[in-house]
Design a protein around this motif. Structure first.
Motif, mmCIF file in Angstrom:
data_model
loop_
_atom_site.group_PDB
_atom_site.id
_atom_site.type_symbol
_atom_site.label_atom_id
_atom_site.label_comp_id
_atom_site.label_asym_id
_atom_site.label_seq_id
_atom_site.Cartn_x
_atom_site.Cartn_y
_atom_site.Cartn_z
ATOM 1 N N ASN A 155 8.356 -33.132 81.904
ATOM 2 C CA ASN A 155 8.363 -33.817 82.990
ATOM 3 C C ASN A 155 9.486 -34.325 83.939
ATOM 4 O O ASN A 155 10.128 -34.884 84.369
ATOM 5 C CB ASN A 155 6.955 -35.329 82.634
ATOM 6 N N ILE A 156 10.510 -33.301 83.747
ATOM 7 C CA ILE A 156 11.731 -33.300 84.476
ATOM 8 C C ILE A 156 12.207 -33.587 85.735
ATOM 9 O O ILE A 156 11.974 -34.065 85.683
ATOM 10 C CB ILE A 156 13.017 -32.399 83.459
ATOM 11 N N PHE A 157 10.919 -32.697 86.404
ATOM 12 C CA PHE A 157 11.508 -32.431 87.214
ATOM 13 C C PHE A 157 11.030 -33.675 87.947
ATOM 14 O O PHE A 157 11.149 -34.249 89.149
ATOM 15 C CB PHE A 157 10.080 -31.519 88.236
ATOM 16 N N PHE A 158 9.860 -34.273 88.176
ATOM 17 C CA PHE A 158 8.917 -35.918 87.382
ATOM 18 C C PHE A 158 10.218 -36.749 87.719
ATOM 19 O O PHE A 158 10.080 -37.615 89.187
ATOM 20 C CB PHE A 158 7.924 -36.264 86.924
ATOM 21 N N TYR A 159 10.874 -37.272 86.726
ATOM 22 C CA TYR A 159 11.920 -37.828 86.332
ATOM 23 C C TYR A 159 12.910 -37.831 87.728
ATOM 24 O O TYR A 159 13.729 -38.802 88.242
ATOM 25 C CB TYR A 159 13.004 -37.520 85.176
ATOM 26 N N LEU A 160 13.352 -36.768 87.963
ATOM 27 C CA LEU A 160 13.977 -35.834 89.351
ATOM 28 C C LEU A 160 13.682 -36.197 90.566
ATOM 29 O O LEU A 160 14.277 -37.207 91.265
ATOM 30 C CB LEU A 160 14.580 -34.610 89.106
ATOM 31 N N ILE A 161 12.611 -36.513 90.778
ATOM 32 C CA ILE A 161 11.832 -37.303 92.443
ATOM 33 C C ILE A 161 11.344 -38.562 91.391
ATOM 34 O O ILE A 161 12.230 -39.130 93.214
ATOM 35 C CB ILE A 161 10.738 -36.124 91.771
ATOM 36 N N ILE A 162 11.208 -39.278 91.125
ATOM 37 C CA ILE A 162 11.093 -40.236 90.940
ATOM 38 C C ILE A 162 12.493 -41.294 91.128
ATOM 39 O O ILE A 162 12.356 -41.900 91.655
ATOM 40 C CB ILE A 162 10.261 -41.298 89.794
ATOM 41 N N SER A 163 13.222 -40.315 90.510
ATOM 42 C CA SER A 163 15.253 -41.552 90.566
ATOM 43 C C SER A 163 15.375 -40.949 91.615
ATOM 44 O O SER A 163 15.819 -42.406 92.482
ATOM 45 C CB SER A 163 15.784 -40.168 89.374
ATOM 46 N N PHE A 164 15.389 -39.761 92.109
ATOM 47 C CA PHE A 164 15.602 -40.245 93.710
ATOM 48 C C PHE A 164 15.171 -40.718 94.364
ATOM 49 O O PHE A 164 15.903 -41.125 95.597
ATOM 50 C CB PHE A 164 15.522 -37.883 93.715
ATOM 51 N N ILE B 143 16.854 -41.791 84.934
ATOM 52 C CA ILE B 143 15.683 -40.808 84.043
ATOM 53 C C ILE B 143 15.637 -41.509 83.045
ATOM 54 O O ILE B 143 14.959 -40.934 82.317
ATOM 55 C CB ILE B 143 16.606 -39.504 84.830
ATOM 56 N N VAL B 144 16.990 -41.529 82.610
ATOM 57 C CA VAL B 144 16.904 -41.916 81.285
ATOM 58 C C VAL B 144 16.272 -43.437 80.579
ATOM 59 O O VAL B 144 15.714 -43.181 80.175
ATOM 60 C CB VAL B 144 18.667 -42.776 80.778
ATOM 61 N N VAL B 145 15.849 -44.606 81.595
ATOM 62 C CA VAL B 145 15.446 -45.225 81.648
ATOM 63 C C VAL B 145 14.147 -44.921 81.266
ATOM 64 O O VAL B 145 13.004 -45.146 80.523
ATOM 65 C CB VAL B 145 15.417 -46.179 82.595
ATOM 66 N N LEU B 146 13.007 -43.817 82.590
ATOM 67 C CA LEU B 146 12.089 -44.053 82.758
ATOM 68 C C LEU B 146 11.795 -43.172 80.857
ATOM 69 O O LEU B 146 10.446 -43.051 80.861
ATOM 70 C CB LEU B 146 11.966 -42.370 84.181
ATOM 71 N N LYS B 147 12.771 -41.883 80.664
ATOM 72 C CA LYS B 147 12.121 -40.998 79.886
ATOM 73 C C LYS B 147 12.479 -41.493 78.890
ATOM 74 O O LYS B 147 10.847 -41.383 77.500
ATOM 75 C CB LYS B 147 13.998 -40.091 79.838
ATOM 76 N N ILE B 148 13.081 -42.647 78.470
ATOM 77 C CA ILE B 148 12.631 -44.348 77.127
ATOM 78 C C ILE B 148 10.908 -44.564 77.287
ATOM 79 O O ILE B 148 11.137 -44.449 76.453
ATOM 80 C CB ILE B 148 13.736 -45.051 76.567
ATOM 81 N N LEU B 149 11.108 -45.034 78.667
ATOM 82 C CA LEU B 149 9.708 -45.445 79.117
ATOM 83 C C LEU B 149 8.844 -44.474 78.309
ATOM 84 O O LEU B 149 7.691 -45.439 78.251
ATOM 85 C CB LEU B 149 9.964 -46.523 79.878
ATOM 86 N N SER B 150 8.839 -43.288 78.781
ATOM 87 C CA SER B 150 7.973 -42.723 78.907
ATOM 88 C C SER B 150 7.381 -41.882 76.638
ATOM 89 O O SER B 150 5.781 -42.011 77.042
ATOM 90 C CB SER B 150 8.153 -42.009 79.136
ATOM 91 N N VAL B 151 8.710 -42.242 76.626
ATOM 92 C CA VAL B 151 8.932 -42.138 75.065
ATOM 93 C C VAL B 151 7.838 -42.752 74.448
ATOM 94 O O VAL B 151 6.763 -43.256 73.349
ATOM 95 C CB VAL B 151 9.976 -41.498 74.612
ATOM 96 N N LEU B 152 8.224 -43.991 74.605
ATOM 97 C CA LEU B 152 7.843 -45.230 73.788
ATOM 98 C C LEU B 152 6.109 -45.038 74.403
ATOM 99 O O LEU B 152 5.238 -46.091 73.878
ATOM 100 C CB LEU B 152 8.456 -47.083 74.571
ATOM 101 N N LEU B 153 5.644 -45.242 75.731
ATOM 102 C CA LEU B 153 4.636 -45.090 75.755
ATOM 103 C C LEU B 153 3.311 -44.002 75.479
ATOM 104 O O LEU B 153 2.104 -44.506 74.569
ATOM 105 C CB LEU B 153 4.095 -45.455 77.371
ATOM 106 N N PHE B 154 3.609 -42.833 74.942
ATOM 107 C CA PHE B 154 2.966 -42.045 75.234
ATOM 108 C C PHE B 154 3.092 -42.197 73.172
ATOM 109 O O PHE B 154 2.822 -41.130 72.536
ATOM 110 C CB PHE B 154 3.227 -41.050 75.401
ATOM 111 N N SER B 155 4.134 -42.523 72.443
ATOM 112 C CA SER B 155 4.282 -42.885 71.696
ATOM 113 C C SER B 155 2.957 -43.356 70.453
ATOM 114 O O SER B 155 2.309 -43.396 69.488
ATOM 115 C CB SER B 155 5.311 -43.662 70.692
ATOM 116 N N PHE B 156 2.171 -44.642 71.533
ATOM 117 C CA PHE B 156 1.737 -44.863 70.817
ATOM 118 C C PHE B 156 0.112 -44.418 70.672
ATOM 119 O O PHE B 156 -1.526 -44.274 70.713
ATOM 120 C CB PHE B 156 1.192 -46.429 71.644
#
Length: 249
Positions: free
Chosen positions: A56-65, A28-41
């Protein structure tokens, strides 16, 4: 279909275990960092659409699981021993696995015993032949080589630690019960030392026995270990004490 069965047997108790929580949160942490980096541009004109820590926290939970369970299913599919699911561990599957392991262990012990022990149906020499072999140069040379092996021991564990190579029934001298005795895998020089004494001095004639004959013949064939029964007189310390008390020891 196997992934569906995996999910049906998912072990929900693992949700509270660090073996699941650590990689789950880490993804989840890795996905969140990638998401912030991606959308920061991406320039956003509306602050409401700005990416936040909780979006999108539920999105991260589902993807991580999904990542964790799919990886576990694919990684352990061959051995049916999953980290987060009981699929493949239930009922007959587990019993079959245990049975197979026991079967392999028994086969190993049987093969080991066959390779290192003398052939019980082999030729048995007469007393005259045993006496004659006591003067045979090749026979004496093999005996002396075995004695030399004892003198050249490099590792103390060779003469103090032995592997179990089988079992043999014994009868208690006090209660008469049948009990199991271990058979230990010993170097030939140890087995020979038990038979003739560890000095291995050929002082008198008549030292050659059928047991020694078998050891020497095996050694000449390249078999340098023997599966020896550790014979015991009693099945327990209790029986041994009662026997000694009865005899007045």
């Amino acid at each position: 279909m196997s992934y569906i069965n995996y999910l049906k047997n998912f072990d929900f108790d693992i949700l509270y275990n660090t073996s699941f929580l650590l990689p789950f949160v880490g993804i989840i942490v890795v996905l969140k960092i990638l998401s912030v980096l991606l959308f920061s541009f991406v320039k956003s004109e509306d602050d409401e659409n700005k990416v936040t820590v909780f979006s999108n926290i539920f999105f991260y939970l589902i993807i991580s699981f999904s990542i964790l369970t799919i990886y576990d299913n694919e990684d352990r599919k061959g051995i049916q021993n999953f980290r987060f699911s009981n699929f493949g561990k239930l009922g007959g599957d587990e019993d079959l696995l245990v049975e197979n392991e026991v079967g392999k262990s028994n086969d190993f012990e049987n093969n080991l015993s066959t390779e290192i022990t003398p052939d019980k149906t082999s030729y048995t020499p007469t007393e005259e032949e045993l006496l004659r072999l006591e003067k045979d140069p090749e026979y004496i040379q093999t005996f002396e080589q075995i004695a030399k092996d004892l003198n050249n021991v490099q590792n103390l564990s060779e003469v103090t630690s032995f592997e179990v190579c089988g079992y043999e029934d014994g009868k208690c001298n006090w209660c008469g019960d049948i009990f199991s005795q271990e058979k230990l895998l010993k170097p030939t020089y140890i087995a020979m030392g038990d038979a003739v004494g560890f000095r291995m001095a050929l002082i008198e004639s008549g030292w050659n026995t059928i047991e020694i004959y078998n050891y020497i013949k095996d050694y000449q064939k390249g078999i340098k270990f023997q599966c020896i029964t550790e014979e015991k007189e009693f099945c327990s310390l209790k029986c041994e004490k009662e026997f000694k008390n009865n005899k007045g020891y």
